[in-house]
Design an enzyme around this catalytic site. Structure first.
Site, short mmCIF file in Angstrom:
data_model
loop_
_atom_site.label_atom_id
_atom_site.label_comp_id
_atom_site.label_asym_id
_atom_site.label_seq_id
_atom_site.Cartn_x
_atom_site.Cartn_y
_atom_site.Cartn_z
N HIS A 82 0.72 -1.12 -0.12
CA HIS A 82 0.10 -0.05 0.05
C HIS A 82 0.79 1.20 0.22
O HIS A 82 1.93 1.26 0.35
CB HIS A 82 -0.95 -0.02 1.24
CG HIS A 82 -1.97 -1.05 1.00
ND1 HIS A 82 -3.04 -1.31 2.23
CD2 HIS A 82 -2.44 -1.92 0.05
CE1 HIS A 82 -3.73 -1.94 1.74
NE2 HIS A 82 -3.23 -2.72 0.69
N GLU A 84 0.78 3.86 1.61
CA GLU A 84 1.14 4.47 3.19
C GLU A 84 2.35 3.47 3.77
O GLU A 84 3.37 4.18 4.36
CB GLU A 84 -0.02 4.39 4.12
CG GLU A 84 -1.50 4.87 3.67
CD GLU A 84 -2.21 3.89 3.01
OE1 GLU A 84 -1.81 3.38 1.97
OE2 GLU A 84 -3.43 3.87 3.30
N CYS A 110 -6.34 1.39 5.25
CA CYS A 110 -7.07 0.01 5.89
C CYS A 110 -6.37 -0.21 7.18
O CYS A 110 -5.67 0.64 7.60
CB CYS A 110 -6.48 -0.96 4.93
SG CYS A 110 -4.65 -1.58 5.06
N CYS A 113 -2.76 -0.52 7.68
CA CYS A 113 -1.79 0.51 7.22
C CYS A 113 -2.03 1.49 8.37
O CYS A 113 -0.96 2.17 8.78
CB CYS A 113 -2.35 1.39 6.12
SG CYS A 113 -1.54 0.59 4.43
#
Length: 158
Positions: A82, A84, A110, A113
């Protein structure tokens, strides 16, 4: 939002950069960009895609699509990292402290993260688009992280 003199607010400026970073994404489902900022300076950026040296989904196809995995579920069934996560990893890789920083992300993080963001010491989060993960929202609230959804009507003037 534009400030006096026609300059974008800091929030607009940083979110626009996150949107640009998202254009580097190699995910076939959702292009996400993230930047970590401290003292009005960009520290790191990240977008979603496969780890360095690994074939990207634009080359191999989407495993999640092949397995009919719904959005927001079974994150481990994905070649990608991801945005992040990539921004946080870049900070660690280059020895940049992000404690007390702000994250700008094109999508709400999410829960995976969220855990990384909390433990990395990030204290504020701006995001533009929602994501079906109420656990992440709950964890941010419990951790005292300020979360601000940006839309055209609430960008600050700085």
């Amino acid at each position: 939002m534009v400030t006096k003199g026609g300059r974008p607010s800091w929030e607009t400026y940083f979110m626009d950069i996150a949107e640009l970073v998202a254009k580097r994404s190699t995910c076939l489902r959702r292009a996400v960009g993230a930047i970590i900022v401290k003292d009005k300076r960009v520290l790191t950026t990240g977008y979603n895609g496969a780890p360095t040296g690994i074939k990207h989904c634009i080359e191999t196809g989407c495993l999640r699509e092949k397995l009919n995995v719904p959005s927001g579920e079974r994150h481990e069934l994905c070649r990608g990292i991801h945005a992040e996560q990539n921004a946080i990893i870049q900070a660690a890789f280059h020895g940049v402290s992000i404690k007390g920083a702000t994250l700008f992300c094109t999508n709400q993080p999410c829960s995976i993260c969220a855990k990384m963001i909390i433990n990395a010491g990030i204290i504020k989060l701006y995001y533009r688009d929602g994501y079906a993960d109420s656990m992440a929202q709950e964890m941010f609230k419990d951790a005292g992280i300020e979360v601000i959804k940006i839309d055209s009507g609430n960008l600050g003037k700085n």
